[in-house]
Design an enzyme around this catalytic site. Structure first.
Site, PDB file in Angstrom:
ATOM      1  N   LYS A   1       0.846  -1.263   0.046  1.00  0.00           N
ATOM      2  CA  LYS A   1       0.099  -0.151  -0.058  1.00  0.00           C
ATOM      3  C   LYS A   1       0.768   1.064  -0.099  1.00  0.00           C
ATOM      4  CE  LYS A   1      -3.844   1.957   2.851  1.00  0.00           C
ATOM      5  NZ  LYS A   1      -4.589   1.684   4.138  1.00  0.00           N
TER       6      LYS A   1
ATOM      7  N   SER B   1      -9.124   1.677   2.696  1.00  0.00           N
ATOM      8  CA  SER B   1      -8.319   2.474   1.974  1.00  0.00           C
ATOM      9  C   SER B   1      -7.199   1.635   1.313  1.00  0.00           C
ATOM     10  CB  SER B   1      -7.702   3.369   2.998  1.00  0.00           C
ATOM     11  OG  SER B   1      -7.012   2.810   3.993  1.00  0.00           O
TER      12      SER B   1
ATOM     13  N   SER C   1     -10.172  -1.161   6.507  1.00  0.00           N
ATOM     14  CA  SER C   1      -9.344  -0.887   5.407  1.00  0.00           C
ATOM     15  C   SER C   1      -8.643  -2.023   4.678  1.00  0.00           C
ATOM     16  CB  SER C   1      -8.335   0.471   5.611  1.00  0.00           C
ATOM     17  OG  SER C   1      -9.151   1.464   5.765  1.00  0.00           O
TER      18      SER C   1
END
Length: 530
Positions: free
Chosen positions: A131, A206, A230
């Site tokens: 990420k 996210s 997330s």
């Protein structure tokens, strides 16, 4: 706890507005009955893309395949799918191939037996994605914030370092929502990511780029972070496995933004992967010395596990009803558990789940034991400079002049209205929920709960259902380990899923259950064949 008149009025107005706007969206952009070859990624044809991380590492150690061949297969796959899904926002392909060559030389020169090599490098040569909000040396670390678009990480986050030390080879970094606080991965630095099963659907957030590229067979293992779902929402929307570990087990250092104040107790870093057999090895490596607390090597007899189930939150006014196909899938799982394992899945009703959103919002904005509050979101939007004025940013956004996304501006506005002191009633509800879940799960319980009330929504639709994340978010407040597990595909060819929840430090129970569910329901499905 009862809702105030203002809360009831707000919830009713929100539902009416949601129906109106979604009706308009459906009229302007009519639903397709089923995804077709033009709006999803192609099938993964290279056999190397269809092996778990554990299997790839084994083949590389045994010299059955070269690491360079594996890494090149994944590079080619990313080059094929990324123009459609926009998941990988910065690659390091040249460096990855150099590292793969070093792996092959190591294997060729290694005099130790395979077992010793596995102990040293359990993920030797396995492709890894990260990420973008988590530091990977030499890669951007903006977290989708325009003012940070030129920030480059000069070192690795703790979990990245642990996985690289275990032999994993990073391919690049993946997209996220602005400042990691929204469940659609779209920002003004990298743009929007698209679901590999249907490009008009969200990938979640996210850690949406992670869920997307793993599901697209462009990576086999990935790193995400989770403070409200997330990891688990992207894993659900993209039909892969995602694990939120027991709080405090996996280090969170080296990501932006990092948690502060009471939010330190809610943020988790964890793995996403296509195959359930990778979950325990990944968690063991990512937890480092703390892995001993999880007893991941302890064998789990699922016939001795006590299973509990809730198919919805009890009817919160703030949250959408659970889609019928998700309810049906959960009941099918219950039937399989009872038939295959000879267990009885107990249906439970825990009333505090109905107030999950109020609990999450209150605890996120509260102060910790030292009286410290989390850094304000408007302060993060200003990137440690002057806090952003959300009303001013909203006006700029209307005029097309803001650097921020609408969800980020909305969260900034909501922050201004949120009290920093939870009511005594909410605190009692939080404590009661913690006690009830601890009592229910004990040392041998697994709780089945929806991952989200809706199957992968269309782009922008989360704006009208902003509180639906709470099906995952409530477990951050409780600190419990949760594994999101795929449950096949919907009638539209979109992923279904379930959350498997266990008690603190009993991550092995939910992971063992996920391995069973993968066998029973088929696990990840190739989007190109959906």
């Amino acid at each position: 706890m009862t809702l105030t008149r203002l809360e009831r009025c707000f919830a009713r107005c929100l539902r009416v507005l949601t129906r109106v706007f979604l009706t308009i969206f459906s009229f302007v952009l009519p639903e397709r009955q089923r995804p077709n070859a033009t709006n999803r990624v192609s099938s993964a044809k290279n056999p190397l893309l269809l092996l778990s991380g554990v299997q790839l590492a084994r083949r590389i150690r045994r010299r059955e395949v070269s690491c360079v061949e594996v890494i090149q297969a994944y590079i080619s796959r990313i080059e094929a799918v990324n123009p459609l899904v926009n998941a990988v926002v910065k690659d390091r392909f040249a460096s990855a191939l150099q590292e793969a060559d070093q792996v092959d030389k190591l294997v060729a020169e290694e005099s130790e037996d395979e077992a010793s090599l596995e102990e040293k490098f359990p993920l030797l040569g396995v492709p890894l994605s990260v990420k973008e909000a988590i530091a990977l040396q030499g890669m951007p670390n903006s977290s989708g914030l325009v003012s940070r678009r030129d920030v480059v990480s000069h070192s690795d986050a703790a979990v990245v370092s642990l996985l690289k030390r275990a032999g994993a080879v990073p391919l690049g970094v993946t997209n996220c929502s602005e400042l990691c606080m929204w469940f659609e991965s779209s920002n003004n630095v990298y743009g929007r990511s698209n679901n590999p099963y249907s490009l008009d659907r969200i990938v979640g957030g996210s850690s949406g780029g992670e869920g997307c590229i793993v599901a697209s067979a462009g990576s086999v293992i990935g790193i995400g972070s989770d403070i409200g779902g997330s990891i688990r929402m992207p894993a659900f929307f993209n039909g892969v496995f995602g694990h939120k570990p027991t709080i405090g087990v996996v280090p969170n250092e080296g990501q932006f933004p990092n948690a502060s104040g009471p939010q330190v107790d809610f943020l988790c870093t964890g793995p996403l992967c296509r195959y359930a057999e990778d979950l325990a090895p990944l968690l063991r490596i990512m937890a480092g010395p703390q892995a001993e607390r999880l007893n991941l090597s302890e064998e789990v007899n699922l016939k001795q596990v006590k299973f509990y189930s809730m198919v919805h939150d009890g009817g919160s006014l703030f949250v959408s009803p659970v889609d019928r196909q998700l309810v049906d899938a959960q009941y099918q799982l219950i039937e399989r558990l009872e038939a295959d394992l000879g267990v009885k899945v107990q249906q439970v009703q825990i009333p505090e789940f109905k107030y999950a959103f109020q609990i999450w919002a209150a605890m996120m904005s509260s102060k910790n034991a030292d009286g410290k509050a989390a850094q304000s979101f408007t302060g993060l939007m200003g990137d440690h400079g002057k806090p952003v004025w959300p009303l001013w940013e909203l006006l700029k956004w209307i005029l097309g002049l803001s650097y921020h996304t609408l969800p980020a501006i909305g969260l900034g506005l909501a922050e201004k209205l949120q009290s920093s002191k939870p009511s005594s009633d909410l605190l009692k509800k939080t404590q009661a929920l913690r006690r009830e879940m601890e009592r229910l799960l004990g040392s041998d319980g697994v709780f089945l709960y929806p991952s989200h009330p809706k199957i992968a929504p269309k782009h922008h639709h989360p704006i009208f259902t902003p509180f639906n994340f709470i099906y995952t978010g409530i477990f951050n407040i409780l600190g419990l380990p949760v594994t999101q597990c795929p449950l096949g595909l919907s009638s539209e060819g979109l992923p279904l899923g379930i959350q498997l929840v266990s008690n603190l430090y009993n991550d092995r129970l939910s992971i063992a259950t996920a391995r069973y569910v993968e066998t029973a329901f088929g696990g990840w499905r190739d989007p190109g064949k959906a």
